[in-house]
Write an enzyme that holds these catalytic residues in place. Structure first.
Site, short mmCIF file in Angstrom:
data_model
loop_
_atom_site.label_atom_id
_atom_site.label_comp_id
_atom_site.label_asym_id
_atom_site.label_seq_id
_atom_site.Cartn_x
_atom_site.Cartn_y
_atom_site.Cartn_z
N HIS A 41 -1.64 -11.44 6.10
CA HIS A 41 -0.83 -10.44 6.87
C HIS A 41 -1.90 -10.00 8.04
CE1 HIS A 41 1.84 -8.79 3.61
NE2 HIS A 41 2.13 -9.12 4.85
N ASP A 45 5.72 -9.04 8.89
CA ASP A 45 6.30 -8.79 7.79
C ASP A 45 7.37 -7.77 7.44
OD1 ASP A 45 6.55 -10.63 5.98
OD2 ASP A 45 5.19 -9.18 4.49
N CYS A 97 0.65 -1.55 0.00
CA CYS A 97 -0.11 0.17 -0.01
C CYS A 97 0.89 1.66 -0.13
CB CYS A 97 -0.94 0.27 0.90
SG CYS A 97 -2.16 -1.18 0.94
N TYR A 152 -4.58 -13.27 -1.95
CA TYR A 152 -5.09 -12.88 -0.70
C TYR A 152 -5.70 -13.18 0.43
CZ TYR A 152 -2.78 -8.73 2.31
OH TYR A 152 -2.43 -8.46 3.24
#
Length: 401
Positions: A190, A282, A46, A187
């Site tokens: 996360h 991460d 992002c 996806y």
């Protein structure tokens, strides 16, 4: 021009091959119907632009493509209004009205010479839906798992909700292909992706065929992967981004779960993108962790699938990159922040490696003078390179205006 043909293009900076052992970083890699021009892969990240500033995002992604990255990805792209994470801004693919913005970004990436990837996402429990006012959806009745700790309750998804989610995702896949993307992400990472919430016993308390043991918890991932592959029909590549570890032992997604998932689904997608269970883990910073620290979590997983694997680790050292490939940990060198800090990382690494091995008099062969540099690398090494970089930055700022 097809995605396969685009992926096979080789920029002029690679007309002179790099020296061993670094030449392995510039080898092509097959990803389903695609072929990358090297192993440098800008993974989804992002940026604060999202649906609000698509022209700025297109300029930013294009600069990376011009820098030599083989694949340049979008950020998370919300597939439905029930996936709204306002006040955070990311891309959307709710309906056809979002296609012009997404097409602009894909075209810019292609113009820069890279393959374009899009990360489709339903944020599940991470989506409080403060803007859309839709009821959040999750595997069970739970408070939303949002950064704002919003006082919002998610509804346990019914079988009809699951069927709707599959339809929304399939429609997003079809729209992504219309927008011109070469690689489409499923996806589940996360703790953002709603599919991961189904995978993790931390959130999945169901007692039906979508809950309980790992095989049941991976059922939704299997169905969405199969739906995506069917819609893609070999015309684009399909990737799966997945958390390999939540760090919670049996209370969360564990290494044992990941081994079972790869045992069942390892051959479905064209590419695996391995991440840690939370974005914070991460994306550890250099102050608190070394380069390549993901290796301890990812090592050995590539051996459970024949498909290529990409991962991150704040890679900047070519020696660390070579180790990742030669040790069989990764096939593609993933980067988010390094690609932001230096969009031309790939080209600069190529130049530095060439000079290290081929320039006999480095004192009198400084890049700014253009001496001792092969013609294929000279355009990025002469004074005009600074002007082109400045121009790229001006275009990026202009895109935000």
């Amino acid at each position: 021009m097809s995605g396969h043909e685009r992926g096979a293009l080789t920029p002029s900076s690679e007309t002179t091959p790099p020296p061993a052992p670094y030449d392995i970083l510039f080898e092509p890699v097959a990803i389903g119907p695609l072929v990358t021009k090297n192993r440098f892969f800008q993974v989804p990240h992002c940026n604060g632009m999202g649906y609000r500033d698509p022209s700025a995002q297109a300029a930013m992604r294009k600069v990376k493509a011009e820098g030599g990255w083989a694949v340049v990805s979008t950020e998370q792209v919300e597939i439905h209004p029930t996936s709204d994470i306002t006040p955070f801004i990311e891309l959307r693919i709710w309906d056809d009205r979002d296609l012009p913005a997404l097409s602009l970004i894909a075209a810019a990436i292609h113009d820069g010479g890279a393959l374009a990837a899009i990360e489709l996402c339903h944020n599940g429990l991470n989506a409080p839906n403060l803007y859309t006012r839709e009821t959040p959806l999750g595997p069970h009745h739970l408070p939303v798992a949002s950064y704002g700790r919003d006082p919002v309750q998610a509804r346990m998804m019914s079988k009809q909700d699951i069927a709707d989610l599959r339809r929304w995702h399939r429609n997003a896949v079809i729209r992504s292909m219309k927008a011109g993307y070469d690689l489409i992400y499923v996806y589940a990472g996360h703790t953002f992706g709603g599919i991961e919430h189904f995978l993790s016993p931390r959130f999945n308390h169901r007692t039906d065929e979508y809950g309980g043991n790992a095989r049941n918890r991976m059922r939704l991932l299997r169905e969405i992967l199969e739906d995506t592959l069917e819609a893609a029909d070999g015309r684009v590549a399909v990737a799966c981004r997945i958390s390999v570890e939540e760090g919670l032992g049996d209370a969360g997604l564990s290494r044992g779960d990941m081994a079972e998932i790869l045992g069942e689904l390892g051959e479905l997608p064209d590419l695996w993108d391995f991440v840690l269970g939370t974005w914070e883990a991460d994306s550890n910073t250099s102050r608190f962790g070394p380069e390549g620290e993901h290796e301890q979590y990812v090592m050995g997983l590539k051996q459970l699938t024949t498909k290529p694997v990409v991962g991150v680790g704040r890679f900047t050292s070519p020696d660390t990159m070579v180790h990742q490939v030669k040790a069989g940990i990764l096939d593609l060198i993933g980067a988010a922040r390094p690609s932001i800090a230096d969009p031309f990382l790939h080209r600069l690494q190529h130049l530095r490696l060439w000079r290290l091995h081929h320039v006999s008099d480095p004192v009198h062969a400084e890049p700014e003078h253009g001496r001792g540099i092969p013609p294929g690398l000279a355009p990025r090494a002469d004074p005009g390179a600074r002007l082109r970089l400045a121009d790229s930055r001006r275009r990026l700022r202009a895109g935000r205006a």
